[in-house]
Design a protein around this motif. Structure first.
Motif, PDB file in Angstrom:
ATOM      1  N   CYS A  48       0.838  -1.199   0.000  1.00  0.00           N
ATOM      2  CA  CYS A  48       0.000   0.000   0.000  1.00  0.00           C
ATOM      3  C   CYS A  48       0.871   1.247   0.000  1.00  0.00           C
ATOM      4  O   CYS A  48       1.980   1.237   0.538  1.00  0.00           O
ATOM      5  CB  CYS A  48      -0.916   0.030   1.228  1.00  0.00           C
ATOM      6  SG  CYS A  48      -2.112  -1.319   1.324  1.00  0.00           S
ATOM      7  N   HIS A  50       0.382   5.409   0.930  1.00  0.00           N
ATOM      8  CA  HIS A  50      -0.470   6.449   1.501  1.00  0.00           C
ATOM      9  C   HIS A  50      -0.847   7.462   0.418  1.00  0.00           C
ATOM     10  O   HIS A  50      -0.012   7.842  -0.411  1.00  0.00           O
ATOM     11  CB  HIS A  50       0.280   7.139   2.646  1.00  0.00           C
ATOM     12  CG  HIS A  50      -0.558   8.055   3.470  1.00  0.00           C
ATOM     13  ND1 HIS A  50      -0.920   9.328   3.047  1.00  0.00           N
ATOM     14  CD2 HIS A  50      -1.103   7.905   4.709  1.00  0.00           C
ATOM     15  CE1 HIS A  50      -1.640   9.906   3.984  1.00  0.00           C
ATOM     16  NE2 HIS A  50      -1.778   9.065   5.000  1.00  0.00           N
ATOM     17  N   ASP A  51      -2.089   7.912   0.426  1.00  0.00           N
ATOM     18  CA  ASP A  51      -2.547   8.840  -0.602  1.00  0.00           C
ATOM     19  C   ASP A  51      -1.716  10.119  -0.638  1.00  0.00           C
ATOM     20  O   ASP A  51      -1.429  10.664  -1.709  1.00  0.00           O
ATOM     21  CB  ASP A  51      -4.021   9.191  -0.377  1.00  0.00           C
ATOM     22  CG  ASP A  51      -4.950   8.028  -0.697  1.00  0.00           C
ATOM     23  OD1 ASP A  51      -4.479   7.010  -1.234  1.00  0.00           O
ATOM     24  OD2 ASP A  51      -6.156   8.146  -0.407  1.00  0.00           O
ATOM     25  N   ARG A  71      -8.394   1.498  -4.369  1.00  0.00           N
ATOM     26  CA  ARG A  71      -8.627   2.524  -3.343  1.00  0.00           C
ATOM     27  C   ARG A  71      -9.095   1.901  -2.029  1.00  0.00           C
ATOM     28  O   ARG A  71     -10.012   1.078  -2.001  1.00  0.00           O
ATOM     29  CB  ARG A  71      -9.663   3.532  -3.832  1.00  0.00           C
ATOM     30  CG  ARG A  71      -9.942   4.673  -2.861  1.00  0.00           C
ATOM     31  CD  ARG A  71     -10.793   5.726  -3.541  1.00  0.00           C
ATOM     32  NE  ARG A  71     -11.088   6.846  -2.651  1.00  0.00           N
ATOM     33  CZ  ARG A  71     -12.251   7.020  -2.015  1.00  0.00           C
ATOM     34  NH1 ARG A  71     -13.235   6.134  -2.191  1.00  0.00           N
ATOM     35  NH2 ARG A  71     -12.448   8.064  -1.235  1.00  0.00           N
ATOM     36  N   THR A  73     -10.180   3.085   2.091  1.00  0.00           N
ATOM     37  CA  THR A  73     -10.580   4.283   2.846  1.00  0.00           C
ATOM     38  C   THR A  73     -10.717   4.057   4.341  1.00  0.00           C
ATOM     39  O   THR A  73     -10.540   4.991   5.118  1.00  0.00           O
ATOM     40  CB  THR A  73     -11.918   4.829   2.331  1.00  0.00           C
ATOM     41  OG1 THR A  73     -12.947   3.832   2.503  1.00  0.00           O
ATOM     42  CG2 THR A  73     -11.824   5.198   0.851  1.00  0.00           C
ATOM     43  N   PRO A  98      -6.358   6.225   4.453  1.00  0.00           N
ATOM     44  CA  PRO A  98      -6.248   6.861   3.130  1.00  0.00           C
ATOM     45  C   PRO A  98      -5.088   6.305   2.302  1.00  0.00           C
ATOM     46  O   PRO A  98      -4.043   6.936   2.148  1.00  0.00           O
ATOM     47  CB  PRO A  98      -6.020   8.329   3.493  1.00  0.00           C
ATOM     48  CG  PRO A  98      -5.267   8.270   4.797  1.00  0.00           C
ATOM     49  CD  PRO A  98      -5.816   7.064   5.520  1.00  0.00           C
ATOM     50  N   HIS A 100      -3.906   3.577  -1.220  1.00  0.00           N
ATOM     51  CA  HIS A 100      -4.223   2.740  -2.368  1.00  0.00           C
ATOM     52  C   HIS A 100      -3.332   1.509  -2.307  1.00  0.00           C
ATOM     53  O   HIS A 100      -2.156   1.608  -1.936  1.00  0.00           O
ATOM     54  CB  HIS A 100      -3.984   3.483  -3.690  1.00  0.00           C
ATOM     55  CG  HIS A 100      -5.127   4.349  -4.104  1.00  0.00           C
ATOM     56  ND1 HIS A 100      -5.461   5.525  -3.450  1.00  0.00           N
ATOM     57  CD2 HIS A 100      -6.034   4.216  -5.113  1.00  0.00           C
ATOM     58  CE1 HIS A 100      -6.506   6.066  -4.042  1.00  0.00           C
ATOM     59  NE2 HIS A 100      -6.879   5.294  -5.051  1.00  0.00           N
TER      60      HIS A 100
END
Length: 406
Positions: A48, A50-51, A71, A73, A98, A100
């Protein structure tokens, strides 16, 4: 500064990113030396980003557009509760998440395809040693030859040959526990028929002495479910070979370790989540001993370390890929600002040295809280869980790595 020759040792995520950065910054020649002959894109691990980190990296060009991502959340923390929880357990805390998620192989493929055409990518080029104390750096190859460059970048992971020359005193240390990892085609979830969870949600199953993170990732043939379960290994009275991060690769998990995992799922997991993990094929399951490492320096002479070669961070922090791409960003920025190789190396060390050590420290706190010294999860309410989490962060803004200093 423009011109010069660069060798990047290691051709995975960090290697591709650093090679691209060197080429964009103006190197005359960039050569990637990757020891394997096989297809790195076949690696199916989930990860992953972080956004916030992804936005920064996309803006600098370190994270190319168009790479498949899923995505996420929310993160739900659950415990087994046979009286009130139901088959999927009881949610005792939920927090924003947050991020992806990515498929390692697809992320690598995107980075590899975005590497400038001027970069020479050589597979089957195993590096056995480097030297970089003078005005040039030398790379020694397994076939007995040596090649000289203006700069050698170590992006060769846990067992970095370049790190041996930069920081011979720094070696990966086993944390005392392992993680079981696996992934499978998300369509298999249909066979369970109950307890499904929202596609944008991450579930963390909590139990005494460990935890397991479960989430969806993109895959070459559609969405997949990825999971990482942290726990102590079986105590059998004999030492299992946890002296290497790849001790038990996919398809080679011993019967003893497989039995230990099965017993743990039966004993500690809500029934639904035990069945979810049970959908994983043995060929897609492996065991990874957890290591970490911090280095006092990331540069020496004409040598530079990036990615896991510079710092090995326990996976709890969810920062490995972002950290490698941030290293590439800092490297490119230092190059563009520098007038000499010395200035480049000094600026890179200033930008990335302390950041790597802070990420190691955070991941150690997370490991203690989620594996080594787990709390009484089932007794926690939302407020207590939030307080426990903030204690693990220890002042950090979030997991997933730090924002880069402009």
């Amino acid at each position: 500064m423009r011109g010069g020759t660069v060798a990047v040792v290691g051709g995975s995520i960090a290697g591709c990113a650093l090679a691209s950065a060197a080429a964009r910054a103006g190197a005359d020649e960039v050569v990637v030396l990757e020891r394997t002959h096989g297809r790195l894109a076949d690696r199916g691990l989930g990860l992953c980003i972080h956004d916030g980190r992804a936005a920064e990296l996309a803006a600098t060009g370190a994270l190319p557009a168009g790479i498949a991502a899923h995505r996420l959340t929310r993160r739900r923390w659950v415990v087994r509760d046979d009286t009130a929880g139901g088959p999927a357990g009881r949610v005792f805390w939920e927090q924003p998440f947050p991020f992806h998620s990515y498929h390692w192989g697809l992320l690598w493929r995107g980075l590899r395809e975005a590497t400038p055409a001027s970069v020479v990518y050589r597979q089957g080029a195993a590096v056995t040693g480097v030297a970089g104390d003078g005005e040039r750096a030398e790379v020694r190859l397994a076939q007995g030859t040596a090649e000289a460059f203006d700069l050698v970048v170590g992006a060769d992971g846990y067992r970095s040959v370049v790190r041996e020359a930069v920081c011979p005193e720094s070696r990966p240390a086993y944390a005392g526990y392992v993680c079981w990892r696996g992934n499978f085609d998300a369509r298999r979830l249909e066979a369970l028929g109950d307890g499904g969870w929202p596609a944008e949600s991450v579930t963390t199953v909590c139990f005494g002495g460990g935890s397991c993170v479960i989430y969806r990732i993109p895959g070459p043939d559609g969405p997949r479910v990825n999971w990482v379960l942290y726990a102590m290994p079986p105590q059998t009275g004999r030492r299992l070979p946890f002296d290497d991060p790849t001790s038990f690769p996919p398809g080679r998990v011993t019967e003893e370790l497989a039995a230990h995992l099965g017993a743990l799922l039966d004993r500690e997991f809500p029934p639904y989540w035990a069945r979810v993990l049970g959908l994983t094929e043995p060929a897609d399951t492996f065991v990874q001993p957890i290591y970490d490492l911090e280095t006092a320096r990331t540069t020496a002479g004409r040598l530079l370390l990036a990615g896991d070669a510079a710092t090995v961070v326990r996976p709890h922090n969810t920062s490995g890929a972002a950290k490698a791409l941030q290293d590439a960003t800092a490297f490119e920025d230092a190059w563009r600002r520098a007038g000499t190789w010395g200035e480049l190396l000094h600026a890179y060390q200033a930008a990335r040295g302390a950041a790597g050590r802070e990420m190691v420290a955070l991941a150690r706190r997370l490991g203690r809280g989620q594996v080594e010294q787990t709390p009484a999860w089932a007794a926690m309410n939302h407020r207590e869980a939030e307080s426990w989490w903030q204690g693990q962060l220890g002042g950090a803004a979030d997991i997933g790595g730090q924002a880069m200093t402009p």
